[in-house]
Design a protein around this motif. Structure first.
Motif, PDB file in Angstrom:
ATOM      1  N   LEU A 205      79.637 -11.714  50.134  1.00  0.00           N
ATOM      2  CA  LEU A 205      80.127 -11.188  48.872  1.00  0.00           C
ATOM      3  C   LEU A 205      81.173 -10.111  49.172  1.00  0.00           C
ATOM      4  CD1 LEU A 205      76.605 -10.878  47.317  1.00  0.00           C
ATOM      5  CD2 LEU A 205      78.319 -12.510  46.589  1.00  0.00           C
ATOM      6  N   ILE A 206      82.336 -10.220  48.534  1.00  0.00           N
ATOM      7  CA  ILE A 206      83.446  -9.301  48.790  1.00  0.00           C
ATOM      8  C   ILE A 206      83.765  -8.551  47.508  1.00  0.00           C
ATOM      9  CG2 ILE A 206      85.806  -9.104  49.646  1.00  0.00           C
ATOM     10  CD1 ILE A 206      85.430 -11.946  50.849  1.00  0.00           C
ATOM     11  N   ASP A 207      83.835  -7.229  47.589  1.00  0.00           N
ATOM     12  CA  ASP A 207      84.064  -6.442  46.378  1.00  0.00           C
ATOM     13  C   ASP A 207      84.637  -5.084  46.740  1.00  0.00           C
ATOM     14  OD1 ASP A 207      84.096  -5.948  43.682  1.00  0.00           O
ATOM     15  OD2 ASP A 207      81.938  -5.600  43.487  1.00  0.00           O
ATOM     16  N   PHE A 208      85.351  -4.496  45.824  1.00  0.00           N
ATOM     17  CA  PHE A 208      85.816  -3.109  45.952  1.00  0.00           C
ATOM     18  C   PHE A 208      86.060  -2.560  44.556  1.00  0.00           C
ATOM     19  CE2 PHE A 208      89.127  -6.132  47.375  1.00  0.00           C
ATOM     20  CZ  PHE A 208      89.967  -6.110  46.270  1.00  0.00           C
ATOM     21  N   TYR A 209      86.256  -1.252  44.466  1.00  0.00           N
ATOM     22  CA  TYR A 209      86.356  -0.597  43.172  1.00  0.00           C
ATOM     23  C   TYR A 209      87.481  -1.211  42.346  1.00  0.00           C
ATOM     24  CZ  TYR A 209      86.317   3.184  39.768  1.00  0.00           C
ATOM     25  OH  TYR A 209      86.211   3.901  38.610  1.00  0.00           O
ATOM     26  N   ARG A 210      87.269  -1.491  41.019  1.00  0.00           N
ATOM     27  CA  ARG A 210      86.039  -1.273  40.293  1.00  0.00           C
ATOM     28  C   ARG A 210      85.103  -2.443  40.507  1.00  0.00           C
ATOM     29  NH1 ARG A 210      87.416   0.388  34.265  1.00  0.00           N
ATOM     30  NH2 ARG A 210      85.211   0.956  34.315  1.00  0.00           N
ATOM     31  N   TYR A 211      83.878  -2.127  40.897  1.00  0.00           N
ATOM     32  CA  TYR A 211      82.926  -3.130  41.318  1.00  0.00           C
ATOM     33  C   TYR A 211      82.510  -4.039  40.151  1.00  0.00           C
ATOM     34  CZ  TYR A 211      82.816   0.509  44.822  1.00  0.00           C
ATOM     35  OH  TYR A 211      83.193   1.462  45.735  1.00  0.00           O
ATOM     36  N   HIS A 230      75.423 -10.919  53.243  1.00  0.00           N
ATOM     37  CA  HIS A 230      76.393 -10.052  53.899  1.00  0.00           C
ATOM     38  C   HIS A 230      77.394  -9.582  52.838  1.00  0.00           C
ATOM     39  CE1 HIS A 230      74.860 -11.835  57.651  1.00  0.00           C
ATOM     40  NE2 HIS A 230      74.916 -12.971  56.983  1.00  0.00           N
ATOM     41  N   ILE A 231      77.743  -8.299  52.881  1.00  0.00           N
ATOM     42  CA  ILE A 231      78.621  -7.746  51.852  1.00  0.00           C
ATOM     43  C   ILE A 231      79.776  -6.999  52.507  1.00  0.00           C
ATOM     44  CG2 ILE A 231      78.762  -6.303  49.797  1.00  0.00           C
ATOM     45  CD1 ILE A 231      75.784  -6.655  49.394  1.00  0.00           C
ATOM     46  N   LEU A 232      80.987  -7.357  52.109  1.00  0.00           N
ATOM     47  CA  LEU A 232      82.203  -6.687  52.565  1.00  0.00           C
ATOM     48  C   LEU A 232      82.737  -5.862  51.405  1.00  0.00           C
ATOM     49  CD1 LEU A 232      84.556  -6.194  54.532  1.00  0.00           C
ATOM     50  CD2 LEU A 232      85.531  -8.377  53.799  1.00  0.00           C
ATOM     51  N   ALA A 240      75.748  -1.544  47.739  1.00  0.00           N
ATOM     52  CA  ALA A 240      75.590  -2.656  48.689  1.00  0.00           C
ATOM     53  C   ALA A 240      74.450  -2.409  49.666  1.00  0.00           C
ATOM     54  CB  ALA A 240      76.898  -2.885  49.443  1.00  0.00           C
ATOM     55  N   HIS A 241      74.260  -1.162  50.073  1.00  0.00           N
ATOM     56  CA  HIS A 241      73.240  -0.834  51.065  1.00  0.00           C
ATOM     57  C   HIS A 241      71.829  -0.927  50.487  1.00  0.00           C
ATOM     58  CE1 HIS A 241      75.941   0.576  54.317  1.00  0.00           C
ATOM     59  NE2 HIS A 241      76.756   0.723  53.299  1.00  0.00           N
ATOM     60  N   LYS A 242      71.727  -1.026  49.172  1.00  0.00           N
ATOM     61  CA  LYS A 242      70.423  -1.215  48.543  1.00  0.00           C
ATOM     62  C   LYS A 242      70.021  -2.683  48.570  1.00  0.00           C
ATOM     63  CE  LYS A 242      71.368   2.659  45.412  1.00  0.00           C
ATOM     64  NZ  LYS A 242      71.565   3.073  43.995  1.00  0.00           N
ATOM     65  N   ILE A 243      70.979  -3.562  48.880  1.00  0.00           N
ATOM     66  CA  ILE A 243      70.733  -4.995  48.879  1.00  0.00           C
ATOM     67  C   ILE A 243      70.433  -5.517  50.279  1.00  0.00           C
ATOM     68  CG2 ILE A 243      71.715  -7.265  48.328  1.00  0.00           C
ATOM     69  CD1 ILE A 243      71.262  -5.572  45.857  1.00  0.00           C
ATOM     70  N   THR A 244      71.229  -5.085  51.264  1.00  0.00           N
ATOM     71  CA  THR A 244      71.132  -5.645  52.612  1.00  0.00           C
ATOM     72  C   THR A 244      71.567  -4.632  53.662  1.00  0.00           C
ATOM     73  OG1 THR A 244      71.977  -7.401  54.071  1.00  0.00           O
ATOM     74  CG2 THR A 244      73.458  -6.596  52.373  1.00  0.00           C
ATOM     75  N   ASP A 245      71.118  -4.848  54.889  1.00  0.00           N
ATOM     76  CA  ASP A 245      71.567  -4.016  56.000  1.00  0.00           C
ATOM     77  C   ASP A 245      72.914  -4.489  56.542  1.00  0.00           C
ATOM     78  OD1 ASP A 245      69.288  -2.431  55.920  1.00  0.00           O
ATOM     79  OD2 ASP A 245      68.185  -3.728  57.307  1.00  0.00           O
ATOM     80  N   SER A 246      73.299  -5.712  56.172  1.00  0.00           N
ATOM     81  CA  SER A 246      74.543  -6.288  56.687  1.00  0.00           C
ATOM     82  C   SER A 246      75.699  -5.966  55.742  1.00  0.00           C
ATOM     83  CB  SER A 246      74.402  -7.803  56.854  1.00  0.00           C
ATOM     84  OG  SER A 246      75.547  -8.345  57.477  1.00  0.00           O
ATOM     85  N   VAL A 247      76.146  -4.718  55.810  1.00  0.00           N
ATOM     86  CA  VAL A 247      77.239  -4.248  54.958  1.00  0.00           C
ATOM     87  C   VAL A 247      78.414  -3.827  55.836  1.00  0.00           C
ATOM     88  CG1 VAL A 247      77.978  -2.544  53.250  1.00  0.00           C
ATOM     89  CG2 VAL A 247      75.650  -3.452  53.174  1.00  0.00           C
ATOM     90  N   PHE A 248      79.582  -4.377  55.551  1.00  0.00           N
ATOM     91  CA  PHE A 248      80.809  -4.022  56.254  1.00  0.00           C
ATOM     92  C   PHE A 248      81.666  -3.219  55.284  1.00  0.00           C
ATOM     93  CE2 PHE A 248      79.200  -8.000  57.966  1.00  0.00           C
ATOM     94  CZ  PHE A 248      79.147  -7.715  59.322  1.00  0.00           C
ATOM     95  N   ASN A 249      81.626  -1.908  55.442  1.00  0.00           N
ATOM     96  CA  ASN A 249      82.364  -1.030  54.533  1.00  0.00           C
ATOM     97  C   ASN A 249      83.641  -0.546  55.218  1.00  0.00           C
ATOM     98  OD1 ASN A 249      80.052   0.383  55.990  1.00  0.00           O
ATOM     99  ND2 ASN A 249      81.422   2.096  55.564  1.00  0.00           N
ATOM    100  N   LEU A 250      84.767  -0.760  54.558  1.00  0.00           N
ATOM    101  CA  LEU A 250      86.063  -0.420  55.135  1.00  0.00           C
ATOM    102  C   LEU A 250      86.911   0.382  54.159  1.00  0.00           C
ATOM    103  CD1 LEU A 250      86.917  -3.854  56.775  1.00  0.00           C
ATOM    104  CD2 LEU A 250      86.457  -1.721  58.001  1.00  0.00           C
ATOM    105  N   PRO A 251      87.705   1.335  54.672  1.00  0.00           N
ATOM    106  CA  PRO A 251      88.616   2.082  53.799  1.00  0.00           C
ATOM    107  C   PRO A 251      89.668   1.147  53.214  1.00  0.00           C
ATOM    108  CG  PRO A 251      88.362   3.161  55.939  1.00  0.00           C
ATOM    109  CD  PRO A 251      87.760   1.795  56.063  1.00  0.00           C
TER     110      PRO A 251
END
Length: 304
Positions: A205-211, A230-232, A240-251
């Motif tokens: 799942l890929i998302d960024f503001y506004r979510y 997995h969430i990007l 996202a961190h409330k859903i899974t440990d596999s979170v790729f957070n990028l600026p």
């Protein structure tokens, strides 16, 4: 102990260093034993101040959420959310909540232009974000993600609105090297694909503001179904961190009018690259089938 804000810093990591981490290092010897435990956690895992709650930090450190709150107040912050808000304010201005809105972006844009915003600053922020994407390849969650997208029976990818292009890119590249890859974007009004009963299903799942609410609901649904989720996302998607440990957070903020998806695209490309390595000899067999289909439809120009 709260650091004074000087010249605008080009990245979230640098802001964390200036506003929180360096003051902690400077005043570490004067802290109590409990405060040193919390400070050590912050210093070893600085992203926790952006991605975690006081409760999760407290659980990891072995103290109470109230103790974490008191320590943050000693640093000059009114809780974890205030740390995040302070970083956002320095990155985007004091009206960050309003300026992130699509109808307010132009105001932020003109303010930056008036302040003689430099494209070099944007380049530095872009490179820092891409560097973070590469750093994920050595993180523990990377190997799990590679295994998931290489060996799951089905793969579903979702990205709405401006994230749709990233989702399409990932699906297009991944389906060349393995079967069972599908776009599940909810445009049909549901995410029935996520009810897939295959033995193993991987979801990106890929998302960024506004979510998007749909993305978050899809993530929760996929988790309840027992899928590999997995969430990007960008740097501020705490949900996202409330859903899974596999979170790729990028600026995603580089100071330009629109946020930049460059680092996200790089990470997805790196993921496809390692999936190819993981699947090994199965890849050329899959590509041969794709080439046969391409020749049957004859849609591509002749090779040079």
């Amino acid at each position: 102990m709260r650091a004074k804000t000087g010249q605008a810093v080009g990245s979230q990591r640098e802001l964390l260093q200036a506003k929180v981490l360096q003051p902690l290092k400077d005043g570490y010897d004067s802290l109590t034993k409990t405060e040193k435990k919390i400070a050590s956690y912050f210093l070893s895992r600085p992203e926790c101040l952006v991605l975690e709650t006081a409760a999760t930090i407290a659980g990891n450190v072995g103290v109470s959420p109230m103790t974490v709150g008191r320590f943050l107040r000693k640093l000059g912050f009114d809780g974890v959310s205030d740390v995040r808000h302070s970083l956002k304010a320095d990155l985007y201005g004091p009206e960050v909540g309003r300026l992130w809105s699509i109808d307010r972006r132009y105001q932020a844009f003109t303010k930056r232009e008036a302040a003689h915003f430099s494209l070099q600053d944007s380049l530095d922020a872009e490179l820092a974000a891409i560097r973070k994407a590469y750093e994920f390849t050595t993180a523990p969650i990377w190997a799990k993600a590679v295994d998931s997208f290489a060996h799951a029976d089905r793969v579903y990818v979702s990205g709405l609105h401006m994230a749709r292009g990233l989702a399409l890119e990932f699906v297009s590249r991944l389906e060349y090297i393995r079967p069972g890859v599908h776009l599940a974007d909810g445009q049909n009004g549901h995410y029935a694909e996520l009810f897939d009963e295959a033995p193993r299903v991987a979801v990106m799942l890929i998302d960024f503001y506004r979510y998007d609410k749909g993305t978050q609901r899809a993530a929760e649904l996929a988790r309840r179904r027992g899928h590999d989720v997995h969430i990007l996302v960008d740097s501020y998607a705490v949900w996202a961190h409330k859903i899974t440990d596999s979170v790729f957070n990028l600026p995603t903020s580089t100071g330009l009018y629109w946020h930049s998806n460059a680092a996200m695209s790089v990470l997805l490309n790196l993921l496809v690259n390692d999936v190819i390595r993981e699947r090994g000899k199965a890849v050329p067999k899959r590509i041969d089938k794709v080439l046969q289909a391409q020749r049957a439809f004859d849609q591509f120009a002749e090779e040079l």
